[in-house]
Design a protein around this motif. Structure first.
Motif, PDB file in Angstrom:
ATOM      1  N   TYR A 199     -78.095   7.590 -18.021  1.00  0.00           N
ATOM      2  CA  TYR A 199     -77.040   6.581 -17.954  1.00  0.00           C
ATOM      3  C   TYR A 199     -76.541   6.305 -19.376  1.00  0.00           C
ATOM      4  O   TYR A 199     -77.222   6.646 -20.356  1.00  0.00           O
ATOM      5  CB  TYR A 199     -77.578   5.277 -17.364  1.00  0.00           C
ATOM      6  CG  TYR A 199     -77.995   5.348 -15.921  1.00  0.00           C
ATOM      7  CD1 TYR A 199     -77.092   5.084 -14.899  1.00  0.00           C
ATOM      8  CD2 TYR A 199     -79.310   5.652 -15.576  1.00  0.00           C
ATOM      9  CE1 TYR A 199     -77.476   5.120 -13.565  1.00  0.00           C
ATOM     10  CE2 TYR A 199     -79.712   5.694 -14.246  1.00  0.00           C
ATOM     11  CZ  TYR A 199     -78.792   5.425 -13.248  1.00  0.00           C
ATOM     12  OH  TYR A 199     -79.186   5.470 -11.941  1.00  0.00           O
ATOM     13  N   PRO A 200     -75.380   5.658 -19.513  1.00  0.00           N
ATOM     14  CA  PRO A 200     -74.915   5.317 -20.863  1.00  0.00           C
ATOM     15  C   PRO A 200     -75.888   4.409 -21.622  1.00  0.00           C
ATOM     16  O   PRO A 200     -75.953   4.469 -22.857  1.00  0.00           O
ATOM     17  CB  PRO A 200     -73.587   4.598 -20.595  1.00  0.00           C
ATOM     18  CG  PRO A 200     -73.112   5.142 -19.292  1.00  0.00           C
ATOM     19  CD  PRO A 200     -74.361   5.363 -18.486  1.00  0.00           C
ATOM     20  N   ASP A 201     -76.660   3.577 -20.883  1.00  0.00           N
ATOM     21  CA  ASP A 201     -77.498   2.582 -21.564  1.00  0.00           C
ATOM     22  C   ASP A 201     -78.991   2.729 -21.301  1.00  0.00           C
ATOM     23  O   ASP A 201     -79.788   1.925 -21.778  1.00  0.00           O
ATOM     24  CB  ASP A 201     -77.056   1.170 -21.169  1.00  0.00           C
ATOM     25  CG  ASP A 201     -77.128   0.933 -19.662  1.00  0.00           C
ATOM     26  OD1 ASP A 201     -77.274   1.918 -18.912  1.00  0.00           O
ATOM     27  OD2 ASP A 201     -77.056  -0.235 -19.250  1.00  0.00           O
ATOM     28  N   ARG A 202     -79.404   3.712 -20.499  1.00  0.00           N
ATOM     29  CA  ARG A 202     -80.826   3.866 -20.214  1.00  0.00           C
ATOM     30  C   ARG A 202     -81.100   5.246 -19.635  1.00  0.00           C
ATOM     31  O   ARG A 202     -80.178   5.988 -19.298  1.00  0.00           O
ATOM     32  CB  ARG A 202     -81.319   2.783 -19.248  1.00  0.00           C
ATOM     33  CG  ARG A 202     -80.747   2.862 -17.845  1.00  0.00           C
ATOM     34  CD  ARG A 202     -81.277   1.741 -16.957  1.00  0.00           C
ATOM     35  NE  ARG A 202     -80.702   1.780 -15.629  1.00  0.00           N
ATOM     36  CZ  ARG A 202     -81.206   2.452 -14.594  1.00  0.00           C
ATOM     37  NH1 ARG A 202     -82.322   3.161 -14.760  1.00  0.00           N
ATOM     38  NH2 ARG A 202     -80.636   2.412 -13.416  1.00  0.00           N
TER      39      ARG A 202
END
Length: 261
Positions: A188-191
């Motif tokens: 994901y973009p953040d994780r």
């Protein structure tokens, strides 16, 4: 009744494979590993549901109407729907505590941000489930839950009209061999996360519920720390009635549940 559907299996590779979601910062942009389409026989549970149980198949179906009329981008409906899903899981599987942490509305439309997942998979590896438990609860509370019996359960409901195309299908867990599973990274973009893809096996016993309506719900096990098998699933490329033109729309809700000790 048995239908023929196309499913997209994962492929064993010497290197680690991954999905990248919202790649390049573009909502809905998905970079996928190699998939192998295969036609499989799929049984309709409406003709054999007397033998279907959550404890045996890791899947259950229920008639459970919702009072929510519109699953839009806002959050006005989420509290009411969370309460309904919590009631469903208490009634159907005996969950004592339920945390709903994600709702995904999907549409079988080229312009949709979230389309049906057309790859055979389950949503967490064992390590991925443990990390998600910590993400949701924090280290201390996750350690407490790990001492007891917890699970990740998904629920799935059609929206707006009965499902005519791309229904959700499942593989009977006892027909999946250990080496059918493939560990995949989920970026994901953040994780980061981990899911399990599934490779082709002619022994797989596929089933689904035909023409599910918005009053019907599927609930299925993704991870259980006491050993109930995770169920492999995918949207099925098939059409019930070619004369019907409704777009397949659905909502999938992800939950973390705790059972009585």
């Amino acid at each position: 009744m048995t239908q023929i559907a196309t499913v997209n299996y994962h492929v064993h590779k010497p290197e680690r494979q991954s999905f990248e979601l919202d790649a390049g910062g573009i909502i809905g942009n998905l970079v996928s590993p190699e998939l192998a389409p295969k036609q499989m026989a799929v049984r309709d549970v409406r003709s054999f549901d007397a033998g279907l149980s959550f404890q045996e198949h890791s899947v259950g179906f229920a008639t459970f109407p919702t009072n929510v009329q519109c699953f839009n981008d806002g959050s006005d409906w989420q509290d009411a729907y969370d309460k309904e899903i919590s009631k469903l899981l208490r009634t159907e599987i005996g969950a004592q505590e339920i945390i709903l942490f994600d709702h995904t509305v999907r549409a079988d439309d080229p312009d949709a941000d979230r389309k049906p997942a057309r790859n055979v998979h389950s949503d967490y590896s064992a390590d991925g489930a443990q990390q998600r438990l910590i993400d949701i609860l924090g280290e201390e509370r996750a350690a407490e839950w790990s001492k007891g019996h917890y699970a990740f359960i998904n629920t799935w409901r059609p929206i707006g009209a009965a499902i005519n195309s791309a229904p959700l299908g499942f593989i009977r867990p006892t027909s999946v061999a250990d080496d059918d599973w493939i560990l995949l990274d989920l970026i994901y973009p953040d994780r980061m996360g981990q899911i399990m893809g599934v490779a082709e096996n002619p022994e797989h016993d596929w089933f689904y519920m035909s023409k599910m309506t918005p009053d019907e719900v599927a609930f299925f096990n993704i991870f259980d720390n006491r050993g109930l098998p995770s169920v492999a699933h995918s949207a099925l490329d098939m059409v019930e009635d070619p004369k019907v033109q409704t777009v397949r729309r659905s909502i999938e809700s992800r939950t973390l549940v705790r059972y009585a000790a």
